[in-house]
Motif scaffolding. Sequence first.
Motif, PDB file in Angstrom:
ATOM      1  N   ARG A  81     -11.867 -20.955   4.155  1.00  0.00           N
ATOM      2  CA  ARG A  81     -11.784 -20.276   5.444  1.00  0.00           C
ATOM      3  C   ARG A  81     -11.930 -18.766   5.247  1.00  0.00           C
ATOM      4  NH1 ARG A  81      -9.423 -20.520  10.677  1.00  0.00           N
ATOM      5  NH2 ARG A  81      -8.257 -18.641  11.217  1.00  0.00           N
ATOM      6  N   LEU A  82     -12.690 -18.134   6.144  1.00  0.00           N
ATOM      7  CA  LEU A  82     -12.950 -16.706   6.053  1.00  0.00           C
ATOM      8  C   LEU A  82     -12.026 -15.912   6.975  1.00  0.00           C
ATOM      9  CD1 LEU A  82     -16.866 -16.773   6.054  1.00  0.00           C
ATOM     10  CD2 LEU A  82     -15.340 -16.550   4.078  1.00  0.00           C
ATOM     11  N   TYR A  83     -11.549 -14.771   6.452  1.00  0.00           N
ATOM     12  CA  TYR A  83     -10.685 -13.874   7.210  1.00  0.00           C
ATOM     13  C   TYR A  83     -11.381 -12.518   7.357  1.00  0.00           C
ATOM     14  CZ  TYR A  83      -7.010 -17.330   6.594  1.00  0.00           C
ATOM     15  OH  TYR A  83      -6.276 -18.504   6.636  1.00  0.00           O
ATOM     16  N   LYS A  84     -10.891 -11.710   8.276  1.00  0.00           N
ATOM     17  CA  LYS A  84     -11.502 -10.409   8.520  1.00  0.00           C
ATOM     18  C   LYS A  84     -11.497  -9.564   7.243  1.00  0.00           C
ATOM     19  CE  LYS A  84     -11.453  -6.438  11.641  1.00  0.00           C
ATOM     20  NZ  LYS A  84     -10.800  -5.783  12.784  1.00  0.00           N
ATOM     21  N   ASN A  85     -12.634  -8.942   6.981  1.00  0.00           N
ATOM     22  CA  ASN A  85     -12.871  -8.059   5.827  1.00  0.00           C
ATOM     23  C   ASN A  85     -13.024  -8.798   4.506  1.00  0.00           C
ATOM     24  OD1 ASN A  85     -12.942  -5.675   7.325  1.00  0.00           O
ATOM     25  ND2 ASN A  85     -10.718  -5.464   7.243  1.00  0.00           N
ATOM     26  N   ASP A  86     -13.030 -10.140   4.522  1.00  0.00           N
ATOM     27  CA  ASP A  86     -13.435 -10.870   3.314  1.00  0.00           C
ATOM     28  C   ASP A  86     -14.850 -10.449   2.940  1.00  0.00           C
ATOM     29  OD1 ASP A  86     -11.113 -12.298   2.945  1.00  0.00           O
ATOM     30  OD2 ASP A  86     -11.835 -14.154   3.845  1.00  0.00           O
ATOM     31  N   LEU A  87     -15.150 -10.486   1.647  1.00  0.00           N
ATOM     32  CA  LEU A  87     -16.479 -10.146   1.170  1.00  0.00           C
ATOM     33  C   LEU A  87     -17.196 -11.409   0.713  1.00  0.00           C
ATOM     34  CD1 LEU A  87     -15.723  -6.918  -0.917  1.00  0.00           C
ATOM     35  CD2 LEU A  87     -16.201  -7.139   1.539  1.00  0.00           C
ATOM     36  N   ILE A  88     -18.426 -11.582   1.190  1.00  0.00           N
ATOM     37  CA  ILE A  88     -19.255 -12.732   0.809  1.00  0.00           C
ATOM     38  C   ILE A  88     -20.379 -12.225  -0.070  1.00  0.00           C
ATOM     39  CG2 ILE A  88     -20.793 -14.544   1.638  1.00  0.00           C
ATOM     40  CD1 ILE A  88     -19.244 -14.525   4.268  1.00  0.00           C
ATOM     41  N   LEU A  89     -20.500 -12.796  -1.267  1.00  0.00           N
ATOM     42  CA  LEU A  89     -21.538 -12.389  -2.205  1.00  0.00           C
ATOM     43  C   LEU A  89     -22.475 -13.556  -2.479  1.00  0.00           C
ATOM     44  CD1 LEU A  89     -21.438 -10.127  -5.221  1.00  0.00           C
ATOM     45  CD2 LEU A  89     -22.190 -12.471  -5.632  1.00  0.00           C
ATOM     46  N   GLN A 120     -21.949 -23.263  -0.248  1.00  0.00           N
ATOM     47  CA  GLN A 120     -22.301 -23.078  -1.657  1.00  0.00           C
ATOM     48  C   GLN A 120     -23.322 -21.953  -1.842  1.00  0.00           C
ATOM     49  OE1 GLN A 120     -24.289 -26.570  -3.158  1.00  0.00           O
ATOM     50  NE2 GLN A 120     -25.515 -26.805  -1.314  1.00  0.00           N
ATOM     51  N   ASN A 121     -23.508 -21.526  -3.087  1.00  0.00           N
ATOM     52  CA  ASN A 121     -24.399 -20.432  -3.471  1.00  0.00           C
ATOM     53  C   ASN A 121     -23.902 -19.072  -2.978  1.00  0.00           C
ATOM     54  OD1 ASN A 121     -26.198 -22.174  -4.795  1.00  0.00           O
ATOM     55  ND2 ASN A 121     -27.273 -22.600  -2.875  1.00  0.00           N
ATOM     56  N   ALA A 122     -22.646 -19.045  -2.573  1.00  0.00           N
ATOM     57  CA  ALA A 122     -22.003 -17.790  -2.198  1.00  0.00           C
ATOM     58  C   ALA A 122     -20.591 -17.803  -2.747  1.00  0.00           C
ATOM     59  CB  ALA A 122     -21.988 -17.612  -0.686  1.00  0.00           C
ATOM     60  N   VAL A 123     -20.021 -16.608  -2.929  1.00  0.00           N
ATOM     61  CA  VAL A 123     -18.671 -16.472  -3.467  1.00  0.00           C
ATOM     62  C   VAL A 123     -17.859 -15.594  -2.534  1.00  0.00           C
ATOM     63  CG1 VAL A 123     -17.281 -15.668  -5.417  1.00  0.00           C
ATOM     64  CG2 VAL A 123     -19.506 -16.724  -5.829  1.00  0.00           C
ATOM     65  N   LEU A 124     -16.619 -15.987  -2.317  1.00  0.00           N
ATOM     66  CA  LEU A 124     -15.685 -15.218  -1.502  1.00  0.00           C
ATOM     67  C   LEU A 124     -14.877 -14.287  -2.408  1.00  0.00           C
ATOM     68  CD1 LEU A 124     -13.925 -14.627   1.011  1.00  0.00           C
ATOM     69  CD2 LEU A 124     -12.662 -16.721   0.506  1.00  0.00           C
ATOM     70  N   LEU A 136     -13.920  -1.410  -1.934  1.00  0.00           N
ATOM     71  CA  LEU A 136     -14.720  -2.248  -2.826  1.00  0.00           C
ATOM     72  C   LEU A 136     -16.053  -2.615  -2.183  1.00  0.00           C
ATOM     73  CD1 LEU A 136     -14.658  -3.732  -5.562  1.00  0.00           C
ATOM     74  CD2 LEU A 136     -13.637  -5.678  -4.379  1.00  0.00           C
ATOM     75  N   TYR A 137     -16.044  -2.910  -0.890  1.00  0.00           N
ATOM     76  CA  TYR A 137     -17.277  -3.254  -0.182  1.00  0.00           C
ATOM     77  C   TYR A 137     -18.308  -2.137  -0.338  1.00  0.00           C
ATOM     78  CZ  TYR A 137     -20.463  -3.684   3.796  1.00  0.00           C
ATOM     79  OH  TYR A 137     -21.583  -3.741   4.587  1.00  0.00           O
ATOM     80  N   TYR A 138     -17.894  -0.899  -0.129  1.00  0.00           N
ATOM     81  CA  TYR A 138     -18.835   0.213  -0.235  1.00  0.00           C
ATOM     82  C   TYR A 138     -19.261   0.447  -1.685  1.00  0.00           C
ATOM     83  CZ  TYR A 138     -18.091   1.164   4.676  1.00  0.00           C
ATOM     84  OH  TYR A 138     -18.057   1.046   6.052  1.00  0.00           O
ATOM     85  N   ALA A 139     -18.371   0.187  -2.620  1.00  0.00           N
ATOM     86  CA  ALA A 139     -18.744   0.317  -4.033  1.00  0.00           C
ATOM     87  C   ALA A 139     -19.849  -0.670  -4.396  1.00  0.00           C
ATOM     88  CB  ALA A 139     -17.520   0.091  -4.916  1.00  0.00           C
ATOM     89  N   LEU A 140     -19.907  -1.792  -3.674  1.00  0.00           N
ATOM     90  CA  LEU A 140     -20.928  -2.815  -3.937  1.00  0.00           C
ATOM     91  C   LEU A 140     -22.177  -2.614  -3.080  1.00  0.00           C
ATOM     92  CD1 LEU A 140     -18.609  -5.951  -4.224  1.00  0.00           C
ATOM     93  CD2 LEU A 140     -19.581  -4.565  -6.065  1.00  0.00           C
TER      94      LEU A 140
END
Length: 435
Positions: A81-89, A120-124, A136-140
């Motif tokens: 489950r995704l929450y606000k400001n989670d990062l998906i890569l 799949q093929n994505a990471v939380l 961290l989001y901006y660093a990426l």
Amino acid sequence: MELMRKQGYKETEVGLIPEDWDINYLGKLVLHTKGFAFKSTDYTDDGIRIIRVSDTLFDRIINKTPVYISNKKKHEFEKWRLYKNDLILSTVGSKPPMYDSMVGNVVRVTEEHVGSLLNQNAVLFRAKEDSTQIFLYYALKRENYISHIEKIYRGNANQASITLVDLFEYSIPIPPTLTEQKAIATALSDVDELISSLEQLITKKKAIKQGAMQQLLTPPHKGGKRLDGFSGEWRKISIGNLTRNIIDYRGVTPRKLGMDWGDGEIVALSAGNVKKGFIDYSSECYFGSESLYKRWMRNGDVEKDDIVFTLEAPLGNIALIPDNRKYILSQRTILLQLEKDKYESSFIFQVLISNTFQNYISKSATGSTAQGIKRTTFEKLIISVPENIEEQKAIAQILSDMDAEIEQLETKKAKCQSIKQGMMQELLTGKTRLV
């Protein structure tokens, strides 16, 4: 907050950073969960949204072709489950710099997609410290992160992949306090909010323009809106009968004339330079000499406000010639020179760029992969035009003013994006500190 320059920097593997900053590896900063391999056979028309790699662009999740699973399975997949400001890569995709489909691309979950499940093929990613998440989001999103992806991806341009082992070795400069990290993230988020508001306003203005085109370019007897003070007939006329001359040098090349490009400053307009509504001089341009021009442009000169149109690859791009410079008319383009005492170029331009005409020409085209239309077919296409040229000018002025407003907003957005890039370089390396 005040900006100040702080003395005292040290040389590190990522360059100069403040002496009180540290370097840390991505893998030590985050907790991660790999996406679940949902079965397409379980998809439903509504329910809980599944976020796939194909649902992401460079900076957002899109809603073009969403898929769902039943709400009844909600508790089975709480881990994803995704929450606000989670990062998906994305761990698969295209190689850099194809940003919207790039392997390693990171997007931030907004309120709209909270409660969705990750495929799949994505990471939380979730930062171990909550205050570090947006930092961290901006660093990426920095250029050196993209350089890291270029070093670690495997595969080819369209089927690249990365491993988390390699990804987690990405080095990130870290401010000494969570307060400073949060201040940096807030400053960059504020600029993103401004850019987002501009994007929304641009979308709204474009929708208003489309509505105005539908009303003003439709003949009054067919339900179109008439401007006050005008009367008289609208007539149907073919593209060919609008013109006093059509210049078409498709198939001509310098080599066929026994010459070469270069040795001059005369721009050669090809289909690559003609966009929807403007000439793009930043795309690759060839330049010709005066002698090449004289041998090439034997059927007439390009004039200001002539209409340049692409008949293939891509089909239907159109622009007005903006000035009185000399131009060589090159590959996959034709030039319409109108009967100027009867037809206003800016009005005909608005007709040809309208969704109605673009759909019309597409239906008349041939080819599946790369659509095109024969010139003879194009010249027979019919449009509706007010007989009164002053009415044409009045309609064109309204629509041109809308275009100018949209262009100003686009320029402002581009400026904000440029400012943001500069801020990222300054703030994420500690060159400028927020106190």
